[in-house]
Each structure stands twice: as C-alpha cells, then as structure tokens.
Design a protein around this motif. Structure first.
Motif, mmCIF file in Angstrom:
data_model
loop_
_atom_site.group_PDB
_atom_site.id
_atom_site.type_symbol
_atom_site.label_atom_id
_atom_site.label_comp_id
_atom_site.label_asym_id
_atom_site.label_seq_id
_atom_site.Cartn_x
_atom_site.Cartn_y
_atom_site.Cartn_z
ATOM 1 N N VAL A 44 0.839 -1.201 0.000
ATOM 2 C CA VAL A 44 0.000 0.000 0.000
ATOM 3 C C VAL A 44 0.874 1.252 0.000
ATOM 4 O O VAL A 44 0.621 2.198 -0.742
ATOM 5 N N LYS A 45 1.930 1.247 0.818
ATOM 6 C CA LYS A 45 2.850 2.399 0.862
ATOM 7 C C LYS A 45 3.504 2.622 -0.493
ATOM 8 O O LYS A 45 3.652 3.757 -0.954
ATOM 9 N N GLN A 46 3.891 1.533 -1.139
ATOM 10 C CA GLN A 46 4.533 1.633 -2.449
ATOM 11 C C GLN A 46 3.551 2.201 -3.479
ATOM 12 O O GLN A 46 3.913 3.071 -4.272
ATOM 13 N N GLN A 47 2.327 1.721 -3.453
ATOM 14 C CA GLN A 47 1.326 2.218 -4.399
ATOM 15 C C GLN A 47 1.026 3.688 -4.152
ATOM 16 O O GLN A 47 0.861 4.464 -5.098
ATOM 17 N N ASN A 48 0.985 4.086 -2.890
ATOM 18 C CA ASN A 48 0.751 5.486 -2.564
ATOM 19 C C ASN A 48 1.892 6.360 -3.058
ATOM 20 O O ASN A 48 1.665 7.456 -3.579
ATOM 21 N N ALA A 49 3.129 5.895 -2.895
ATOM 22 C CA ALA A 49 4.299 6.645 -3.352
ATOM 23 C C ALA A 49 4.272 6.805 -4.870
ATOM 24 O O ALA A 49 4.555 7.888 -5.397
ATOM 25 N N GLN A 50 3.898 5.742 -5.575
ATOM 26 C CA GLN A 50 3.811 5.810 -7.034
ATOM 27 C C GLN A 50 2.731 6.793 -7.470
ATOM 28 O O GLN A 50 2.918 7.562 -8.412
ATOM 29 N N ALA A 51 1.610 6.773 -6.776
ATOM 30 C CA ALA A 51 0.517 7.681 -7.110
ATOM 31 C C ALA A 51 0.928 9.132 -6.869
ATOM 32 O O ALA A 51 0.623 10.018 -7.680
ATOM 33 N N GLU A 52 1.646 9.372 -5.762
ATOM 34 C CA GLU A 52 2.122 10.727 -5.463
ATOM 35 C C GLU A 52 3.117 11.190 -6.520
ATOM 36 O O GLU A 52 3.093 12.345 -6.956
ATOM 37 N N ALA A 53 3.980 10.303 -6.956
ATOM 38 C CA ALA A 53 4.971 10.635 -7.988
ATOM 39 C C ALA A 53 4.285 10.990 -9.298
ATOM 40 O O ALA A 53 4.643 11.977 -9.949
ATOM 41 N N ARG A 54 3.267 10.212 -9.672
ATOM 42 C CA ARG A 54 2.518 10.511 -10.905
ATOM 43 C C ARG A 54 1.778 11.840 -10.780
ATOM 44 O O ARG A 54 1.718 12.611 -11.728
ATOM 45 N N LYS A 55 1.243 12.092 -9.605
ATOM 46 C CA LYS A 55 0.510 13.332 -9.386
ATOM 47 C C LYS A 55 1.450 14.537 -9.523
ATOM 48 O O LYS A 55 1.112 15.534 -10.164
ATOM 49 N N ALA A 56 2.631 14.434 -8.947
ATOM 50 C CA ALA A 56 3.615 15.511 -9.008
ATOM 51 C C ALA A 56 4.077 15.715 -10.459
ATOM 52 O O ALA A 56 4.246 16.843 -10.911
ATOM 53 N N GLN A 57 4.251 14.597 -11.180
ATOM 54 C CA GLN A 57 4.696 14.675 -12.556
ATOM 55 C C GLN A 57 3.636 15.344 -13.426
ATOM 56 O O GLN A 57 3.929 16.180 -14.279
ATOM 57 N N ASN A 58 2.373 15.000 -13.192
ATOM 58 C CA ASN A 58 1.278 15.569 -13.986
ATOM 59 C C ASN A 58 1.050 17.039 -13.676
ATOM 60 O O ASN A 58 0.674 17.809 -14.552
ATOM 61 N N SER A 59 1.267 17.435 -12.430
ATOM 62 C CA SER A 59 1.016 18.830 -12.075
ATOM 63 C C SER A 59 2.129 19.752 -12.560
ATOM 64 O O SER A 59 1.936 20.945 -12.670
ATOM 65 N N SER A 60 3.315 19.194 -12.842
ATOM 66 C CA SER A 60 4.426 20.031 -13.298
ATOM 67 C C SER A 60 4.376 20.287 -14.792
ATOM 68 O O SER A 60 5.149 21.071 -15.317
#
Length: 61
Positions: A44-60
């Motif tokens: 779950v932690k790994q999936q959350n980290a991946q989701a946060e990374a994608r979110k940061a990438q999309n917002s930039s």
C-alpha cells in the motif's frame, strides 16, 4: 402455507443462532481484523508513493 416455528425466519434461519454469532464477532473485533490481515502495508505504501509521484509529474506539466 408452512407453519413457522418459533425463533426461525420464514427461510428457516435460526434467529437465536444468528444473534449469538453476531455478538461473538462483535466482541472479537472479527470484522475489522479480517480486512487488516489481508492488507499488505508495504504494498500500500509503495502504491501510494507511485501515485504521489505521478501526481507531481502531472502537475508540473
């Protein structure tokens, strides 16, 4: 029409037995622990980290 026995539903379920099972599971916290035991916290932690990374990438963009 079939004669209904006391402490039984029309489907034939023993009402007293169901109440007893519900009381036992409530005391044991069975419902909550059932799901907790099936959860892989590391995954779950790994999936959350991946989701946060994608979110940061999309917002930039």
């Amino acid at each position: 029409m079939a004669k209904q026995q006391p402490n039984k539903t029309a489907a034939g379920t023993n009402i007293q037995e169901v109440r007893q099972q519900n009381a036992q599971s409530a005391q044991a916290g069975q419902f909550g622990t059932e799901f907790a035991a099936e959860t892989n916290a590391q995954q779950v932690k790994q999936q959350n980290a991946q989701a946060e990374a994608r979110k940061a990438q999309n917002s930039s963009k």
